[in-house]
Design an enzyme around this catalytic site. Structure first.
Site, mmCIF file in Angstrom:
data_model
loop_
_atom_site.group_PDB
_atom_site.id
_atom_site.type_symbol
_atom_site.label_atom_id
_atom_site.label_comp_id
_atom_site.label_asym_id
_atom_site.label_seq_id
_atom_site.Cartn_x
_atom_site.Cartn_y
_atom_site.Cartn_z
ATOM 1 N N ASP A 119 -4.573 -6.069 -15.374
ATOM 2 C CA ASP A 119 -4.340 -7.503 -15.612
ATOM 3 C C ASP A 119 -4.190 -7.722 -17.113
ATOM 4 O OD1 ASP A 119 -6.517 -10.433 -15.423
ATOM 5 O OD2 ASP A 119 -4.333 -10.272 -15.619
ATOM 6 N N ASP A 121 -0.665 -7.316 -13.418
ATOM 7 C CA ASP A 121 0.675 -7.847 -13.646
ATOM 8 C C ASP A 121 1.529 -6.857 -14.449
ATOM 9 O OD1 ASP A 121 -1.281 -9.902 -15.707
ATOM 10 O OD2 ASP A 121 -0.117 -8.182 -16.422
ATOM 11 N N ASP A 169 10.170 -1.236 -4.236
ATOM 12 C CA ASP A 169 9.842 -1.315 -2.813
ATOM 13 C C ASP A 169 10.864 -2.235 -2.136
ATOM 14 O OD1 ASP A 169 6.532 -0.901 -1.584
ATOM 15 O OD2 ASP A 169 8.342 -1.203 -0.375
ATOM 16 N N ASP A 210 10.279 -0.024 3.162
ATOM 17 C CA ASP A 210 9.133 -0.423 3.974
ATOM 18 C C ASP A 210 9.486 -0.425 5.467
ATOM 19 O OD1 ASP A 210 6.418 -1.666 3.843
ATOM 20 O OD2 ASP A 210 7.448 -3.301 4.869
ATOM 21 N N GLU A 245 9.622 4.630 4.624
ATOM 22 C CA GLU A 245 8.316 4.633 5.267
ATOM 23 C C GLU A 245 8.568 4.509 6.766
ATOM 24 O OE1 GLU A 245 6.048 1.177 5.643
ATOM 25 O OE2 GLU A 245 4.122 2.189 5.497
ATOM 26 N N HIS A 254 -1.374 2.396 -0.720
ATOM 27 C CA HIS A 254 -2.115 1.132 -0.707
ATOM 28 C C HIS A 254 -2.573 0.732 0.703
ATOM 29 C CE1 HIS A 254 1.944 0.335 0.396
ATOM 30 N NE2 HIS A 254 1.600 -0.854 0.816
ATOM 31 N N ASP A 255 -2.170 1.556 1.703
ATOM 32 C CA ASP A 255 -2.571 1.270 3.091
ATOM 33 C C ASP A 255 -3.614 2.251 3.605
ATOM 34 O OD1 ASP A 255 0.876 0.629 4.057
ATOM 35 O OD2 ASP A 255 -0.647 -0.749 3.287
HETATM 36 O O1 ISL Z 1 -0.777 1.805 8.031
HETATM 37 C C1 ISL Z 1 -0.645 0.983 8.897
HETATM 38 C C2 ISL Z 1 -0.810 1.278 10.357
HETATM 39 O O2 ISL Z 1 -2.131 0.903 10.697
HETATM 40 C C3 ISL Z 1 -0.466 -0.446 8.568
HETATM 41 O O3 ISL Z 1 -1.588 -0.786 7.747
HETATM 42 C C4 ISL Z 1 0.762 -0.687 7.723
HETATM 43 O O4 ISL Z 1 0.955 -2.059 7.775
HETATM 44 C C5 ISL Z 1 2.024 0.007 8.261
HETATM 45 O O5 ISL Z 1 1.941 1.349 7.947
HETATM 46 C C6 ISL Z 1 3.273 -0.579 7.573
HETATM 47 O O6 ISL Z 1 3.069 -0.614 6.177
HETATM 48 C C7 ISL Z 1 4.041 -1.312 5.385
HETATM 49 O O7 ISL Z 1 4.465 -2.534 5.981
HETATM 50 C C8 ISL Z 1 3.526 -3.594 6.086
HETATM 51 C C9 ISL Z 1 2.637 -3.797 4.843
HETATM 52 O O8 ISL Z 1 1.494 -4.557 5.211
HETATM 53 C C10 ISL Z 1 2.171 -2.456 4.288
HETATM 54 O O9 ISL Z 1 1.417 -2.663 3.095
HETATM 55 C C11 ISL Z 1 3.395 -1.603 4.031
HETATM 56 O O10 ISL Z 1 3.042 -0.368 3.404
HETATM 57 C C12 ISL Z 1 4.336 -4.855 6.337
HETATM 58 O O11 ISL Z 1 5.273 -5.007 5.292
#
Ligand code: ISL
Length: 570
Positions: free
Chosen positions: A22, A30, A99, A207, A269, A342-343
């Protein structure tokens, strides 16, 4: 091979801007904060930075709900700030990947605002609108057009009073799915992508790109999902790897990348993609993507109820999965290599030991991943061995997926609050979203304000400043791993062969290129293990170890200390 793209020898660093640095004291990371940390990235030695979204967004899903693809959200700064960050990274030889979130938009995107304004609006067909289930009263529970359940709990259909129809959202109700069957949608997406490439970015992370083609009947009807765990049906078989996915990706490639491909890093992804799909998606001859993120290895510790129902990992399953993908994409296509993003929870807490042997297990895990064939991705803080959040109350959690999971579970009533909290502690995406720990100061140097999510108190001992000064730190080990990939063709191109597939504790494999061979042996346990690698290592040279006094084994019999990993040339 000369025709091999540059990114097959690269290492990518993922920045989740909200939690990175930040600069204006509002407690949210940011772009000007990123500028303060580019030297950290340059010292680590990464070749690419992938930014999670910084576009205009209501932040319902922390920016994965986009309301303007061609502007930066004021939370993160301005387009001029982004240009400055891109320039600063390019000056350090670091490329920038953005992304691309085009399976859905925000419900506040002008496209959706128009689409929902009337049933005969020209943009109505840019999204998935359907009447209530036949014979049911629109708006009543159970009247949704199909029984699909959302990734974020609840139904995937939201009722729109104004026009008396439902719209589809595989994720939150503020993330309506775009209708990729509509060529106008595809054209608008391609125009936006070209706009970004013309601004000088170097590629895209796409994504949930394998959800964009839905299986429909002859009149566009959508079938009910298979009933799976939980109160709704599973839309996966209908939305994953759909019938027109390859057609759309090839159309995108020719509309956007022709004349640029080979230079761009394009990674998809793809939840639920199989190796067969992976081959089709990443075979260079098919003009689709360069690589994909598989999820297979990230589901091995999931119980029947999924990510919040974590069970112990069986190392043999991990070895089998990773080596199948190594073999599957060996001849055509390319693997991405990741433990974190991040997931996902922090890997040292998930597959390692984030207590007594944190440094050893984090460096062992990094060694195993980075010595595979593919492009490694380092998620912010992974290079520091950052751990799960270990929050002790529901109030500390922020992630929409976690909060809606708890709300739905509480209405079903099958789990106690203690069980639910344990599920979040093990599986919440917030584990990866606590602020990066830069130093031992009060908010870890992340912010001068109140962070949007709590800083992990262990930042006092786990932080970048302390680790830069310690040659044995996780940071310097990751720096050495990245340098190894840059220096050794066998790390980039060598064939992969798994050793000891049935050993439950030791992960061992070779990489060979011509007459060069590296042997990797790693102990996934907190106690010493002795194994027979079946390879005479007499005279082998130690390339890299994760103990200060790691030594090359003298014979095929190798003793590994707790969480020890060695890479030898033999
Ligand atoms: O990992 C997952 C399956 O449980 C979910 O948390 C994840 O949402 C999925 O893999 C898709 O991820 C992507 O699309 C989502 C977003 O929330 C995630 O951060 C992104 O990486 C919707 O845009």
């Amino acid at each position: 091979p000369a025709t091999t793209p540059w990114w097959t020898g690269a290492v990518v660093y993922q920045i989740y801007p909200r939690s990175f640095q930040d600069s204006d004291g509002n407690g949210i990371g940011d772009l000007r904060g990123v500028l303060q940390r580019v030297d950290h990235l340059a010292e680590l030695g990464v070749d690419v930075v992938w930014f999670s979204p910084v576009y205009r967004s209501p932040q319902d899903d922390n920016g994965y709900d986009i309301s303007d693809y061609q502007d930066v959200d004021p939370l993160f700064g301005t387009l001029a700030d982004l240009d400055e960050v891109v320039q600063a990274l390019h000056e350090r030889g670091i490329k920038v990947v953005m992304d691309l979130v085009v399976n859905h938009t925000s419900d506040e995107h002008p496209w959706f605002v128009e689409s929902r304004s009337s049933a005969d609006n020209p943009k109505r067909d840019w999204y998935w609108w359907r009447p209530a289930r036949a014979g049911m009263q629109a708006g009543e529970p159970g009247a949704e057009p199909t029984n699909w359940g959302s990734f974020f709990s609840g139904p995937t259909w939201a009722f729109d009073e104004a026009t008396g129809e439902y719209y589809l959202h595989l994720f939150s109700r503020k993330q309506p799915d775009l209708n990729w069957e509509n060529p106008e949608v595809r054209k608008a997406v391609y125009d936006m992508m070209r706009w970004w490439l013309d601004r000088g970015i170097d590629g895209f992370r796409m994504d949930v790109i394998n959800l964009i083609s839905k299986r429909t009947g002859p009149d566009g009807e959508l079938a009910d999902g298979l009933v799976s765990v939980g109160p709704y049906g599973d839309a996966g078989p209908i939305t994953t790897n759909g019938p027109r996915l390859h057609e759309f990706l090839q159309e995108m490639h020719h509309a956007v990348f022709d004349g640029r491909d080979g230079e761009l890093l394009l990674v998809g992804e793809t939840p639920g993609a199989t190796i067969e799909e992976g081959k089709l998606l990443t075979d260079p001859a098919r003009d689709e993507l360069g690589m994909i993120f598989t999820f297979e290895h990230m589901g091995l510790d999931h119980g029947p109820a999924g990510r919040f129902d974590i069970k112990p990992l069986d190392l043999r399953e991990l070895k089998a999965t990773m080596s199948r993908w190594q073999a599957g994409l060996q001849d055509a296509g390319w693997n991405s290599l990741y433990w974190e993003n991040h997931d996902q929870p922090r890997i040292v807490s998930r597959f390692g030991d984030d207590g007594e042997f944190r440094r050893e297990s984090a460096t062992m895990l990094g060694t195993v991943l980075h010595l595979h064939r593919g492009t490694p991705y380092v998620y912010q803080g992974e290079e520091l061995g950052m751990t799960n959040a270990h929050f002790t109350s529901f109030e500390s959690y922020r992630d929409i997926e976690s909060l809606r999971y708890v709300a739905q579970a509480r209405t079903i009533g099958h789990l106690s609050d203690d069980q639910l909290l344990k599920g979040l502690q093990d599986g919440s995406r917030d584990n990866a979203r606590t602020p990066v720990q830069w130093d031992a100061s009060p908010q870890a140097g992340f912010t001068t304000g109140t962070p949007w999510i709590a800083v992990n108190p262990n930042h006092r001992s786990i932080n970048a400043e302390a680790q830069r000064a310690d040659p044995e730190s996780v940071f310097h080990h990751y720096r050495r791993l990245i340098a190894l990939r840059h220096d050794e063709a066998v790390v980039r191109f060598g064939d992969f062969t798994l050793l000891l597939p049935e050993d439950p504790d030791v992960y061992a494999f070779t990489r060979t290129l011509g007459d060069e061979r590296l042997v990797v042996a790693a102990n996934f346990r907190g106690e010493s293990r002795t194994v027979d690698l079946g390879i005479d290592l007499h005279g082998a040279e130690l390339v890299l170890g994760n103990y200060a006094d790691s030594a090359a084994p003298e014979s095929a019999i190798v003793t590994l200390r707790p969480w020890e990993a060695v890479v030898v040339r033999a």
